[in-house]
Design an enzyme around this catalytic site. Structure first.
Site, PDB file in Angstrom:
ATOM      1  N   GLY A   1       0.818  -1.207   0.000  1.00 57.99           N
ATOM      2  CA  GLY A   1       0.000   0.000   0.000  1.00 57.99           C
ATOM      3  C   GLY A   1       0.849   1.253   0.000  1.00 57.99           C
ATOM      4  N   GLN A   2       0.154   2.386  -0.147  1.00 59.89           N
ATOM      5  CA  GLN A   2       0.815   3.695  -0.134  1.00 59.89           C
ATOM      6  C   GLN A   2       0.000   4.658   0.703  1.00 59.89           C
ATOM      7  OE1 GLN A   2       2.326   5.346  -3.878  1.00 59.89           O
ATOM      8  NE2 GLN A   2       1.449   7.310  -3.333  1.00 59.89           N
ATOM      9  N   GLY A   3       0.672   5.345   1.609  1.00 63.40           N
ATOM     10  CA  GLY A   3       0.010   6.331   2.452  1.00 63.40           C
ATOM     11  C   GLY A   3       0.589   7.709   2.244  1.00 63.40           C
TER      12      GLY A   3
ATOM     13  N   ASP B   1      -5.001   7.675  14.615  1.00 62.85           N
ATOM     14  CA  ASP B   1      -5.411   7.338  13.246  1.00 62.85           C
ATOM     15  C   ASP B   1      -5.927   5.895  13.183  1.00 62.85           C
ATOM     16  OD1 ASP B   1      -5.927   7.847  10.606  1.00 62.85           O
ATOM     17  OD2 ASP B   1      -3.893   7.438   9.915  1.00 62.85           O
TER      18      ASP B   1
ATOM     19  N   ASN C   1       5.529   4.386   1.288  1.00 59.02           N
ATOM     20  CA  ASN C   1       5.088   3.158   0.634  1.00 59.02           C
ATOM     21  C   ASN C   1       5.397   1.975   1.556  1.00 59.02           C
ATOM     22  OD1 ASN C   1       4.277   4.320  -1.845  1.00 59.02           O
ATOM     23  ND2 ASN C   1       6.393   4.358  -2.569  1.00 59.02           N
ATOM     24  N   VAL C   2       4.577   0.941   1.442  1.00 58.27           N
ATOM     25  CA  VAL C   2       4.829  -0.269   2.220  1.00 58.27           C
ATOM     26  C   VAL C   2       4.898  -1.450   1.262  1.00 58.27           C
ATOM     27  CG1 VAL C   2       4.062  -1.747   4.113  1.00 58.27           C
ATOM     28  CG2 VAL C   2       3.569   0.706   4.181  1.00 58.27           C
TER      29      VAL C   2
ATOM     30  N   LYS D   1       8.507  -0.343   5.388  1.00 55.98           N
ATOM     31  CA  LYS D   1       7.871   0.957   5.192  1.00 55.98           C
ATOM     32  C   LYS D   1       8.935   1.929   4.681  1.00 55.98           C
ATOM     33  CE  LYS D   1       4.951   4.336   7.590  1.00 55.98           C
ATOM     34  NZ  LYS D   1       4.279   4.669   8.866  1.00 55.98           N
TER      35      LYS D   1
END
Length: 578
Positions: free
Chosen positions: A257-259, A378, A263-264, A280
């Site tokens: 995923g990408q936050g 979060d 990026n992970v 990460k």
């Protein structure tokens, strides 16, 4: 009468004679003046050059002498050094040397050269045009011949390259001229470096360059030193390629995923038993780098407080730098909770047994964070992971986490659908914001629907009041951003668009009625339930009511959540069955 007429005629004739004399005198004066003026102008301007009286035989002799001089230049250049020949490469003499050295090409172009030599002889026979037309036409002919010769040399080179690859070099004798040899030598060196390069003529009028052969992609080679900027995109994210090796140890297998911060990726450790890890990769940005250092400090503190990995926070292993990016080495899990809800609880939520287990594990993680004085800030299904067997849940992504005594009111902390009212109003917050977000997450697991779906902070407050009723005046007065949503009478100011004009308008609402029934929504997701399941849904409704109190000071604590019947009865039931 006759006498008078005769006298008159005589006088008239004498007048005419006098007039003729005057006219002749004036003409003579004018001619003298014009001659003087002409001679004066002629003295200022140079005389026109006389045309050459060279005969055809003299021109032919000049031509033969020029040929002999060109042959002497060729002989001299053969014995000369290579450096001198390179210096004379673009001169007219060297060009003539190229023409004569290539006998075949010179024969093919002999007709053309004759026409050019005739033009040249014509210019030689006209001395007044020596420095104008002769030079310009001669240069044009030289350029045209150069282009023609260059194309022929390239074609010959192509043919010789194709034939030489399949034959023995000892059996092939190179009969080419010195110019051809030098050209072949240079180009053969280029072909050894890159066999796939297309041979083109940069002086050609046609566009012979292949646009498909060029690419904007940067090839990554770990054995060569590359600029670090080539590894980043425009936003500073690391460009991930499956199969890349990070830190000479971890091979990227997939993108998780990408936050906002990083990026992970999922990678395989080539040293430690080929186990999978999550990496990460933080954005190449100074602010993100500093924020990630805070996250590392929090993860280390959690690891020290939970060495046996019991309290459902993702494990932190190590950190390192890779091509200008800070990398966090974390425990690898199977999928996030949002994916679990979509796969196993679409349109109805996950089963009650899994819901109780996941809720308990999430609350255990929150209890550990409160003990350490850490606010996650979060919590949402995207930041909660489960293992491959789907029986273990862990809280991850501590990029927004902070100490409870190190926070300032900000209206955009936490993702909007999981944002507590005190954050929107600007009231000082503590661990209660995580309790609120956990309640929204538990409701989403139970119903597969988002609990509050406001499109802005103002509409989120309206969603809260639809379920919980109006905010108290005491709570609103404590808010730093209260004036954006409430007036002096504590009436809510709803921001909405006008149906006709499309412009935003403010509607004052003095009375707000509760129009949602939480138990009804929970039962709607669990149809055909048994009596014990209905009792559990009622317990869940009570727990969610206490976790979503508008005033955080009245909100249930995490320890009391773990003691609630919705969590506790399940534990007693499991103990009695063993």
């Amino acid at each position: 009468m006759a006498d008078s007429y005769n006298r008159h005629s005589q006088s008239k004739s004498t007048r005419y004679q006098h007039n003729e004399k005057d006219i002749m005198k004036s003409k003579s004066r004018r001619s003298k003046y014009s001659e003087q003026k002409y001679h004066h102008v002629e003295a200022k301007t140079p005389p026109l050059p006389t045309r050459s009286t060279s005969t055809l035989e003299e021109l032919l002799q000049k031509r033969e002498s020029l040929k002999k001089e060109l042959k002497n230049i060729v002989k001299h250049s053969d014995t000369g050094s290579t450096k001198e020949s390179k210096k004379r490469r673009h001169s007219k003499e060297d060009y003539a040397y190229e023409i004569i050295s290539n006998k075949k090409t010179y024969k093919e172009n002999e007709a053309k050269s004759n026409t050019y030599s005739k033009r040249k002889s014509f210019h030689e026979s006209s001395p007044e045009l020596d420095h104008t037309q002769a030079d310009s036409e001669d240069e044009e002919s030289i350029i045209e011949l150069r282009r023609h010769l260059r194309k022929q040399l390239i074609e010959k080179f192509k043919g010789s390259h194709d034939t030489s690859s399949g034959s023995n070099e000892s059996n092939n004798k190179d009969t080419s001229s010195p110019v051809e040899k030098s050209v072949k030598q240079v180009k053969s060196d280029d072909t050894h470096q890159n066999h796939n390069k297309q041979i083109t003529d940069m002086f050609s009028e046609k566009d012979e360059f292949d646009s498909k052969s060029t690419t904007n992609n940067v090839t990554q080679n770990n054995n060569e030193a590359n600029l670090t900027d080539n590894w980043d995109d425009a936003d500073g994210y690391y460009k991930i390629c499956i199969g890349d090796v990070i830190n000479n140890r971890y091979t990227i297998k997939s993108i998780l995923g990408q936050g906002v911060f990083a990026n992970v990726v999922r990678a395989q450790d080539s040293i430690d038993g080929n186990d999978y890890v999550a990496i990460k990769i933080v954005r190449n940005n100074e602010l993100m780098y500093k924020t990630s250092l805070k996250e590392i400090a929090i993860l280390k503190e959690i690891r020290e407080a939970d060495p046996n990995n019991k309290y459902h926070c993702v494990q932190f292993y190590d950190h390192f730098m890779h091509k200008g990016h800070l990398c966090l080495l974390l425990e690898s899990l199977h999928m996030d909770l949002r994916a679990v809800i979509k796969k196993y609880g679409k349109n109805h939520g996950i089963n009650i047994k899994a819901l109780m287990s996941y809720s308990r594990q999430l609350l255990l993680a929150l209890r550990l964070l409160k003990k350490l004085g850490i606010i996650h800030a979060d919590i949402k299904p995207d930041n909660i992971l489960v293992n491959e067997r789907k029986n273990v849940l862990k809280l991850c992504d501590f990029g927004s986490a902070a100490k409870s005594d190190d926070n300032e009111p900000t209206p955009y902390l936490v993702s909007r659908f999981y944002r507590a009212p005190e954050i929107i109003l600007g009231v000082p917050y503590k661990h209660g914001v995580d309790i609120w977000s956990a309640a929204c997450t538990i409701f989403e697991m139970a119903t597969a629907k988002i609990m509050f779906t406001g499109s802005s902070n103002n509409k989120m407050l309206k969603c809260f009041m639809d379920l919980k009723g109006k905010f108290s005046s005491k709570l609103v007065k404590r808010g730093k951003f209260k004036d954006q949503h409430f007036n002096y009478n504590n009436n809510f100011l709803l921001h909405k668009k006008d149906e006709f004009t499309g412009r935003e308008k403010v509607v004052e609402m003095s009375n707000i009625n509760i129009n949602r029934d939480l138990l009804y929504e929970l039962k709607k997701s669990y149809k055909n339930t048994f009596a014990n399941e209905e009792r559990k849904l009622a317990q869940l409704k009570d727990l969610l009511d206490k976790m979503t109190m508008l005033d955080s000071s009245q909100r249930i604590s995490v320890s009391d959540c773990l003691k609630h019947p919705f969590i506790l009865e399940e534990l007693q039931k499991n103990a009695s069955t063993k």
